[in-house]
Design an enzyme around this catalytic site. Structure first.
Site, PDB file in Angstrom:
ATOM      1  N   LYS A  22      -2.450  -8.134  -8.411  1.00 40.05           N
ATOM      2  CA  LYS A  22      -1.990  -9.414  -8.076  1.00 40.05           C
ATOM      3  C   LYS A  22      -1.849  -9.513  -6.425  1.00 40.05           C
ATOM      4  CE  LYS A  22       2.374 -10.821  -8.404  1.00 40.05           C
ATOM      5  NZ  LYS A  22       2.965 -11.239  -7.287  1.00 40.05           N
ATOM      6  N   ASN A  23      -0.939  -8.762  -6.134  1.00 39.16           N
ATOM      7  CA  ASN A  23      -0.716  -8.466  -4.654  1.00 39.16           C
ATOM      8  C   ASN A  23      -1.762  -8.511  -3.470  1.00 39.16           C
ATOM      9  OD1 ASN A  23       1.814  -9.501  -5.312  1.00 39.16           O
ATOM     10  ND2 ASN A  23       2.866  -7.683  -5.293  1.00 39.16           N
ATOM     11  N   CYS A 118      13.754 -17.694  -2.166  1.00 42.53           N
ATOM     12  CA  CYS A 118      13.260 -17.507  -3.590  1.00 42.53           C
ATOM     13  C   CYS A 118      14.248 -16.752  -4.282  1.00 42.53           C
ATOM     14  CB  CYS A 118      11.909 -16.761  -3.917  1.00 42.53           C
ATOM     15  SG  CYS A 118      12.042 -15.252  -4.040  1.00 42.53           S
ATOM     16  N   ARG A 123      13.743 -14.473   2.500  1.00 41.19           N
ATOM     17  CA  ARG A 123      12.566 -14.290   2.899  1.00 41.19           C
ATOM     18  C   ARG A 123      12.032 -15.003   3.865  1.00 41.19           C
ATOM     19  NH1 ARG A 123       9.281 -13.279  -2.961  1.00 41.19           N
ATOM     20  NH2 ARG A 123       7.942 -12.162  -1.399  1.00 41.19           N
ATOM     21  N   ASP A 308       9.195  -3.243  -6.082  1.00 36.28           N
ATOM     22  CA  ASP A 308       8.740  -4.057  -7.266  1.00 36.28           C
ATOM     23  C   ASP A 308       8.631  -3.185  -8.655  1.00 36.28           C
ATOM     24  OD1 ASP A 308       5.911  -5.933  -5.422  1.00 36.28           O
ATOM     25  OD2 ASP A 308       8.180  -6.197  -5.612  1.00 36.28           O
ATOM     26  N   ARG A 400       2.959 -14.794 -14.359  1.00 32.24           N
ATOM     27  CA  ARG A 400       2.678 -14.917 -12.985  1.00 32.24           C
ATOM     28  C   ARG A 400       1.936 -13.381 -12.603  1.00 32.24           C
ATOM     29  NH1 ARG A 400       6.776 -17.331  -8.865  1.00 32.24           N
ATOM     30  NH2 ARG A 400       4.715 -16.887  -7.373  1.00 32.24           N
TER      31      ARG A 400
HETATM   32  C1  EPZ Z   1       4.912  -8.638  -0.871  1.00 31.95           C
HETATM   33  O1  EPZ Z   1       6.002  -9.633  -0.502  1.00 31.95           O
HETATM   34  C2  EPZ Z   1       4.714  -8.619  -2.286  1.00 31.95           C
HETATM   35  N1  EPZ Z   1       3.999 -10.114  -2.636  1.00 31.95           N
HETATM   36  C3  EPZ Z   1       6.091  -8.626  -2.857  1.00 31.95           C
HETATM   37  O2  EPZ Z   1       6.140  -8.421  -4.408  1.00 31.95           O
HETATM   38  C4  EPZ Z   1       6.865  -7.184  -2.558  1.00 31.95           C
HETATM   39  O3  EPZ Z   1       8.209  -6.971  -3.053  1.00 31.95           O
HETATM   40  C5  EPZ Z   1       6.845  -7.229  -0.974  1.00 31.95           C
HETATM   41  O4  EPZ Z   1       5.452  -7.127  -0.547  1.00 31.95           O
HETATM   42  C6  EPZ Z   1       7.306  -5.789  -0.689  1.00 31.95           C
HETATM   43  O5  EPZ Z   1       6.608  -4.814  -1.038  1.00 31.95           O
HETATM   44  C7  EPZ Z   1       3.071 -10.138  -2.491  1.00 31.95           C
HETATM   45  O6  EPZ Z   1       2.241  -9.181  -1.936  1.00 31.95           O
HETATM   46  C8  EPZ Z   1       2.363 -11.641  -2.637  1.00 31.95           C
HETATM   47  P1  EPZ Z   1       7.471  -8.334   3.038  1.00 31.95           P
HETATM   48  P2  EPZ Z   1       6.349 -10.087   1.243  1.00 31.95           P
HETATM   49  O7  EPZ Z   1       7.171  -9.524   3.910  1.00 31.95           O
HETATM   50  O8  EPZ Z   1       4.940  -9.900   1.932  1.00 31.95           O
HETATM   51  C9  EPZ Z   1      11.579  -9.572   5.096  1.00 31.95           C
HETATM   52  C10 EPZ Z   1       6.165  -9.059  -6.740  1.00 31.95           C
HETATM   53  O9  EPZ Z   1       6.969  -8.926  -7.331  1.00 31.95           O
HETATM   54  N2  EPZ Z   1      10.877 -10.243   6.055  1.00 31.95           N
HETATM   55  O10 EPZ Z   1       7.306  -7.149   3.044  1.00 31.95           O
HETATM   56  O11 EPZ Z   1       6.737 -11.381   0.990  1.00 31.95           O
HETATM   57  C11 EPZ Z   1      11.774 -10.254   3.844  1.00 31.95           C
HETATM   58  O12 EPZ Z   1      12.622 -11.141   3.724  1.00 31.95           O
HETATM   59  C12 EPZ Z   1       6.505  -9.579  -5.224  1.00 31.95           C
HETATM   60  O13 EPZ Z   1       4.961  -8.987  -6.998  1.00 31.95           O
HETATM   61  C13 EPZ Z   1      11.466 -11.021   7.166  1.00 31.95           C
HETATM   62  O14 EPZ Z   1      12.476 -10.821   7.511  1.00 31.95           O
HETATM   63  O15 EPZ Z   1       6.975  -9.074   1.465  1.00 31.95           O
HETATM   64  C14 EPZ Z   1      12.096  -9.038   3.013  1.00 31.95           C
HETATM   65  O16 EPZ Z   1      13.536  -8.785   2.971  1.00 31.95           O
HETATM   66  C15 EPZ Z   1       7.734  -9.722  -5.008  1.00 31.95           C
HETATM   67  N3  EPZ Z   1      10.735 -11.915   7.902  1.00 31.95           N
HETATM   68  C16 EPZ Z   1      11.317  -7.980   3.746  1.00 31.95           C
HETATM   69  O17 EPZ Z   1      11.055  -8.325   4.906  1.00 31.95           O
HETATM   70  C17 EPZ Z   1       9.398 -12.036   7.682  1.00 31.95           C
HETATM   71  O18 EPZ Z   1       8.674 -12.900   8.454  1.00 31.95           O
HETATM   72  C18 EPZ Z   1       9.977  -7.397   2.804  1.00 31.95           C
HETATM   73  O19 EPZ Z   1       9.118  -8.876   2.825  1.00 31.95           O
HETATM   74  C19 EPZ Z   1       8.816 -11.362   6.838  1.00 31.95           C
HETATM   75  C20 EPZ Z   1       9.437 -10.519   5.772  1.00 31.95           C
END
Ligand code: EPZ
Length: 422
Positions: A22-23, A118, A123, A308, A400
């Site tokens: 998915k991701n 969320c 996020r 995850d 999802r």
């Molecule tokens: C991806 O989300 C995945 N989703 C998530 O999977 C997964 O948990 C996550 O990476 C971490 O591995 C998809 O790929 C669609 P991040 P993403 O940007 O890209 C902070 C699932 O269950 N952050 O690495 O949103 C953020 O708040 C989902 O399939 C900032 O502060 O993750 C978080 O605490 C859930 N500022 C951390 O970084 C930003 O601009 C990780 O977020 C971006 C992120």
């Protein structure tokens, strides 16, 4: 709303096929916006999130033809006619924000609704914005929408991320493929989904090196061409189903995907006394001698333990021998499955980003509520080992990210059924 009923106590035996990730697919689909030639994805997963991304791309003027029962996605964005990603779609799925970089790079302009918070955390998108601004974009927040402009095109830059964000890395890398000059992205995310995205972009003619390491280098090109790309296996689905026999007992082979996708996770399962063996087709998991052993887990960016899989691991440790401490370092609110597991008799204490899990002999089935995607599947896994029936409500969360979960689990002997809601 549908529910799923699991009757625990049956050992599992057989094979479970692992779908495309998915991701990975949610980042690969927006890559079609980078070229006016067709991009075809094979081994695509059949999930409601993929349908949402399809709706989003179609709202921008792209064409997405789903073939072979959804396994093949033939996409083309030859006739982009709208550069706004609407709130009504983005609020359903925050990965919609992955159209920002490609639209900006291709059209010099993009308007993308901010997803908002969320269930698992605030996020924000500050890292996406900082990276695209470093490439020369002007970005302004107006009425809940990010307005991004680069009328003269993007320009390569050296970018050091404060945190190795998966989404920000994907947006920046995609944007930099069409920027003038070269970009060096430091502290980049190293997840297998990033590696898969870069492989696809290279097949489209992008010049990129360093994927899977903390430094990715992108040499901008004038245009990208069409390509066909197989989506990498879903390591989170893989890890989820590896925990099923660990909880219920028995032996299951997961077909598709290897231990290299889950190094830290496999180590922890091994430390918990679960037998994990690579096979020609994938991975075999078995648990024979009684309960798992307690282990401490800390979620980290790849190659560390994936956040995850934290909920699913908690479901296993709820009946392990001894006390385990789980530390969640990626998201600030990702223990909402704990009170639901406690309704099944688990002994868990949550303090901020730490959860202390005292293993009990056995859980007892109960009606429980799904709160997010990974929490919902952890409750189903817990039900496989529990006494009696567990009814998991609000399983739309599950659909999802998991294809036909009840079919895959009943194929290896689980007693599980979906109850259709009104
Ligand atoms: C991806 O989300 C995945 N989703 C998530 O999977 C997964 O948990 C996550 O990476 C971490 O591995 C998809 O790929 C669609 P991040 P993403 O940007 O890209 C902070 C699932 O269950 N952050 O690495 O949103 C953020 O708040 C989902 O399939 C900032 O502060 O993750 C978080 O605490 C859930 N500022 C951390 O970084 C930003 O601009 C990780 O977020 C971006 C992120």
């Amino acid at each position: 709303m549908d529910s799923i009923i699991v009757t625990g106590g049956t050992e599992l035996k057989g094979q479970i096929p692992i779908a495309g990730a998915k991701n990975a697919c949610l980042a690969l689909m927006p890559a079609t916006l980078l070229s006016d030639e067709p991009l075809t994805l094979t081994n695509a997963p059949r999930l409601s999130d993929i349908k949402t991304m399809t709706l989003l791309l179609e709202s921008l003027g792209a064409e997405v033809r789903s073939m072979q029962e959804g396994r093949v996605l033939a996409m083309s964005s030859h006739d982009l006619n709208n550069l706004t990603a609407d709130y009504d779609i983005v609020r359903k799925m925050r990965a919609s924000n992955l159209v920002l970089g490609p639209l900006l790079a291709r059209a010099g302009h993009a308007v993308v609704s901010l997803p908002g918070g969320c269930a698992i955390g605030a996020r924000p998108m500050d890292l996406h914005i900082a990276g695209l601004e470093a490439l020369g974009a002007q970005i302004e927040l107006k009425d809940g929408y990010l307005h991004a402009d680069a009328p003269k095109g993007l320009k390569g830059a050296v970018i050091e991320q404060r945190f190795a964000s998966v989404g920000a890395t994907e947006n920046i890398v995609m944007a930099a493929t069409l920027a003038k000059g070269s970009t060096v992205l430091k502290n980049a995310a190293r997840e297998p989904e990033i590696v898969d995205l870069v492989k696809c972009l290279r097949a489209m003619g992008a010049q990129i090196a360093g994927e899977g390491t903390a430094t990715i280098e992108i040499q901008g090109v004038d245009r990208l061409h069409g390509a066909t790309h197989p989506v990498v296996a879903d390591r989170i689905e893989l890890g989820t189903y590896m925990i099923a026999p660990a909880i219920a007992g028995g032996e299951v082979e997961l077909v598709g995907g290897g231990m290299d996708l889950l190094p830290a996770f496999c180590e922890k399962l091994d430390a918990a006394g679960i037998v994990v063996t690579p096979t020609e087709k994938g991975i075999r998991v078995s648990r024979s001698n009684g309960r798992a052993k307690a282990v401490d887990v800390k979620t980290e960016v790849f190659p560390g333990f994936p956040t995850d899989l934290q909920a699913q691991m908690m479901a296993l440790l709820a009946t392990a021998k001894g006390t385990s401490v789980l530390e969640e370092t990626i998201f600030e609110n990702r223990f909402m499955h704990a009170p639901e597991l406690m309704r099944m008799g688990a002994d868990i204490e949550v303090h901020g980003g730490h959860a202390t899990v005292k293993g009990v002999e056995r859980l007892k089935g109960a009606p429980v509520m799904a709160t997010d995607l990974r929490a919902s599947v952890s409750l189903i896994l817990a039900g496989l080992g529990a006494e009696g029936e567990t009814m998991v409500n609000r399983v739309y969360h599950l659909d999802r990210g998991y294809e036909r979960v009840e079919e895959k689990l009943s194929a290896v002997g689980a007693r599980i059924e979906r109850v259709k809601g009104e």
